[in-house]
Design a protein around this motif. Structure first.
Motif, PDB file in Angstrom:
ATOM      1  N   THR A  16     -17.417   5.852   6.222  1.00 18.91           N
ATOM      2  CA  THR A  16     -16.047   5.523   5.777  1.00 18.91           C
ATOM      3  C   THR A  16     -15.853   4.100   6.210  1.00 18.91           C
ATOM      4  O   THR A  16     -15.989   3.609   7.240  1.00 18.91           O
ATOM      5  N   SER A  43      -5.384   2.110  13.360  1.00 22.53           N
ATOM      6  CA  SER A  43      -6.055   2.788  14.534  1.00 22.53           C
ATOM      7  C   SER A  43      -7.481   2.020  14.704  1.00 22.53           C
ATOM      8  O   SER A  43      -7.910   1.823  15.967  1.00 22.53           O
ATOM      9  N   GLU A 164       1.400   3.537  16.850  1.00 20.93           N
ATOM     10  CA  GLU A 164       2.181   4.426  16.500  1.00 20.93           C
ATOM     11  C   GLU A 164       3.162   4.914  17.612  1.00 20.93           C
ATOM     12  O   GLU A 164       3.119   6.251  17.764  1.00 20.93           O
TER      13      GLU A 164
HETATM   14  N1  ATP Z   1     -13.875   8.324  14.379  1.00 21.57           N
HETATM   15  C1  ATP Z   1     -13.901   8.409  12.942  1.00 21.57           C
HETATM   16  N2  ATP Z   1     -14.969   8.578  12.311  1.00 21.57           N
HETATM   17  C2  ATP Z   1     -15.151   8.397  11.167  1.00 21.57           C
HETATM   18  N3  ATP Z   1     -14.281   7.954  10.324  1.00 21.57           N
HETATM   19  C3  ATP Z   1     -13.021   7.567  10.865  1.00 21.57           C
HETATM   20  C4  ATP Z   1     -12.851   7.809  12.338  1.00 21.57           C
HETATM   21  N4  ATP Z   1     -11.697   7.134  12.616  1.00 21.57           N
HETATM   22  C5  ATP Z   1     -10.887   7.091  11.221  1.00 21.57           C
HETATM   23  N5  ATP Z   1     -11.846   7.190  10.231  1.00 21.57           N
HETATM   24  C6  ATP Z   1     -11.723   6.705   8.926  1.00 21.57           C
HETATM   25  O1  ATP Z   1     -11.378   5.514   8.964  1.00 21.57           O
HETATM   26  C7  ATP Z   1     -10.278   5.153   8.155  1.00 21.57           C
HETATM   27  C8  ATP Z   1      -9.186   4.312   8.527  1.00 21.57           C
HETATM   28  O2  ATP Z   1      -8.748   5.334   9.662  1.00 21.57           O
HETATM   29  P1  ATP Z   1      -7.564   4.713  10.688  1.00 21.57           P
HETATM   30  O3  ATP Z   1      -7.301   5.827  11.785  1.00 21.57           O
HETATM   31  O4  ATP Z   1      -7.702   3.501  11.237  1.00 21.57           O
HETATM   32  O5  ATP Z   1      -6.219   4.664   9.821  1.00 21.57           O
HETATM   33  P2  ATP Z   1      -4.827   4.548  10.355  1.00 21.57           P
HETATM   34  O6  ATP Z   1      -4.299   3.311   9.628  1.00 21.57           O
HETATM   35  O7  ATP Z   1      -4.822   4.415  11.522  1.00 21.57           O
HETATM   36  O8  ATP Z   1      -3.805   5.620   9.720  1.00 21.57           O
HETATM   37  P3  ATP Z   1      -2.800   6.390  10.416  1.00 21.57           P
HETATM   38  O9  ATP Z   1      -1.487   5.779   9.866  1.00 21.57           O
HETATM   39  O10 ATP Z   1      -3.018   7.737   9.564  1.00 21.57           O
HETATM   40  O11 ATP Z   1      -3.148   6.525  11.674  1.00 21.57           O
HETATM   41  C9  ATP Z   1      -9.941   6.669   7.533  1.00 21.57           C
HETATM   42  O12 ATP Z   1     -10.399   6.691   6.325  1.00 21.57           O
HETATM   43  C10 ATP Z   1     -10.201   7.672   8.304  1.00 21.57           C
HETATM   44  O13 ATP Z   1     -10.518   8.610   7.657  1.00 21.57           O
END
Ligand code: ATP
Ligand code: MG
Lengths: 227, 287
Positions: A16, A43, A164
């Motif tokens: 991803t 994140s 968060e």
């Molecule tokens: N450890 C990981 N391994 C593989 N894919 C990941 C991993 N962590 C996140 N992703 C993918 O990367 C993309 C970004 O995720 P991220 O956690 O950075 O989003 P976010 O902005 O923090 O979302 P949220 O507000 O739900 O916390 C998403 O599509 C997620 O599925």
């Protein structure tokens, strides 16, 4: 303080694309929000700064130093300079508030005689000096999060990442946490807050970066929540 | 350090089953190892004594050139000592053991030939030397003690080899047990380890309690097995000395102590190595 230069992060296992060609800077002493829908890459940004994930392309610098310099054994040194607060506060449930905060000092080898003063100061900053003896389960979620903030700042890191931090909290507690983070920022710590909470972003205005599907779509110096 | 020690003890108590099974396999392994080593020690001692006594005897013809033969066999490699025993001396020896031999000799004449007796340095050499001597002029027949020493050596060697094989397997089992125990302990601590890493703990800091745990388990296994070994061996030695006084069982503490100390050290080293290996693998997986 933070310097992203054309950074792309593709998680190797799931392939991803979490961040795409992200270029941005955060100056020393700044307070910024990172907003965006779920999955936008907030994140992932934190993971890159903490070196829990490595950029697929591009370079990340913290305090001028490329993270590639923090190889293997030096990664802990990087993390000692960054305080972290997450939605799940990650407190150790068998330790009381004082010990949870002191744990941070123990881990980085601060001599025990310095603990009482530093831990007390940190707990006072978050307004929980009177709850030293309480176990996490004896504290409200808001209080738990404040202990987590105390643990993150007790080692005086120049950078504080909050992913968060108010995700589990009601309005009142969220505002309380935000005020604490602002106070920490006023003492010179650079603060990055990733959040969904529109109300907070609009009330306590700071520079706001908006991510959409891994791309930086807005960098608003005066803040404001627009998705 | 006190902190790490306390964490190690807590972990051992929390994962009592894994710790206890490690401790048990480790102790059993050390006991078997000790038994094999002590057996080997005694076997070697016994062989040495046998070797010192092994003789090759060449029975000579009446027309043999005795001084020439004596001079020649003394030159052979592996011959420790050679001497002539005349037929009269043989008869005297036999008469001493079997008094009626004299009567028989008086009737039929002395039946015994002149004999060359050679001491060999090592049991294995006796067959070779016997063959060479057999070919010399003036030699009628040759006998040597290896006829009974050989099978004994082979049997004991086989037992020893099997023992070492068993020990090797047990050591492997012990190692896996330690690896497993440390993994379980680290897994139980995974939340704490996660927080530690986030706060900037070094790998050394994170693994320290587990290394201490490994060394402690090694130490406990060492103390238990060495005490059991020492006590039971000394008791056994006493019994053997009473029952079979000729058996040269080793009771000399200067010989036994290094073996026991070695076993104890091995135990601690295995504990340390196992936990070093397990912790580094666990931490690497987290990277
Ligand atoms: N450890 C990981 N391994 C593989 N894919 C990941 C991993 N962590 C996140 N992703 C993918 O990367 C993309 C970004 O995720 P991220 O956690 O950075 O989003 P976010 O902005 O923090 O979302 P949220 O507000 O739900 O916390 C998403 O599509 C997620 O599925
Ligand atoms: Mg997130």
């Amino acid at each position: 303080m933070i310097d992203f230069n054309h950074v792309t992060l593709e998680y190797p296992v799931t392939r991803t694309l979490a961040l795409e060609d992200l270029t941005m800077q955060v100056a020393r002493g700044e307070f910024i929000y990172l907003v965006g829908h779920s999955g936008a890459g907030k994140s992932s940004f934190m993971n890159l700064v903490l070196k829990r994930a490595l950029p697929t392309r591009g370079e990340v610098r913290i305090a001028g130093e490329p993270l590639s310099r923090y190889r293997g054994r030096r990664t802990p040194l990087l993390r000692r300079r960054i305080g972290t607060v997450f939605q799940d506060n990650l407190l150790l449930h068998h330790l009381n508030a004082y010990d949870n905060v002191a744990f941070s000092l123990r881990v980085i080898g601060v001599p025990q005689r310095e603990w009482p003063q530093r831990v007390t100061t940190a707990l006072r900053t978050v307004g929980l000096e009177h709850k030293k003896q309480a176990l996490p389960l004896q504290l409200s979620l808001g209080e738990q999060q404040r202990v987590a903030i105390a643990r993150a700042i007790v080692s005086n890191p120049p950078l504080l990442l909050a992913d968060e931090p108010t995700g589990n909290l009601d309005h009142e507690n969220s505002r309380e946490v935000l005020k604490i983070l602002q106070n920490v920022n006023l003492r010179g710590t650079t603060v990055v807050v990733a959040t969904h909470a529109r109300e907070l972003v609009e009330t306590f205005r700071h520079r706001t970066l908006t991510l959409r599907k891994g791309r930086l779509v807005r960098d608003d110096p005066d803040g404001g929540y627009s998705l | 350090m006190m902190y790490h020690l306390r964490q190690a003890l807590l972990a051992m108590r929390a994962n009592f089953t894994a710790t206890f099974s490690t401790l048990t396999t480790m102790t059993i392994t050390l006991l078997v190892l000790g038994a094999v080593l002590l057996l080997t020690l005694n076997v070697n001692r016994t062989l040495e004594q046998l070797e010192a006594q092994v003789e090759v005897a060449a029975f000579l013809k009446d027309d043999a050139n005795i001084p020439a033969l004596l001079g020649q066999v003394k030159l052979y490699q592996g011959v420790h000592d050679a001497r002539l025993v005349s037929r009269e001396q043989v008869l005297a020896e036999m008469t001493r053991d079997y008094p009626y031999a004299r009567d028989a000799a008086a009737l039929a004449g002395n039946p015994f030939p002149n004999t060359l007796r050679m001491r060999v340095e090592r049991v294995q050499d006796s067959r070779r030397i016997a063959n060479i001597v057999q070919a010399l002029p003036g030699v009628a027949t040759v006998e040597y003690g290896a006829n009974y020493v050989d099978p004994a050596v082979k049997t004991l060697n086989a037992i020893r080899t099997a023992g070492y094989g068993l020990v090797a397997l047990l050591l492997l089992g012990t190692l896996f047990n330690i690896l497993n125990a440390v993994r379980v302990a680290m897994f139980a601590r995974r939340n704490e380890i996660g927080v530690m890493r986030l706060l900037g703990a070094t790998p050394a800091f994170i693994r320290m309690p587990h290394l201490i745990e490994g060394v402690l388990v090694g130490l406990i296994a060492a103390v238990v097995s060495v005490s059991v070994l020492a006590a039971s061996y000394l008791e056994l030695a006493k019994r053997v000395a009473q029952l079979v006084p000729v058996f040269p069982i080793v009771t000399d503490l200067n010989t036994i102590a290094p073996i026991l100390v070695g076993i104890a050290l091995l135990s601690i080293v295995i504990g340390l190595l196992g936990s070093l290996f397990a912790t580094s693998r666990y931490l690497r997986e987290l990277e």
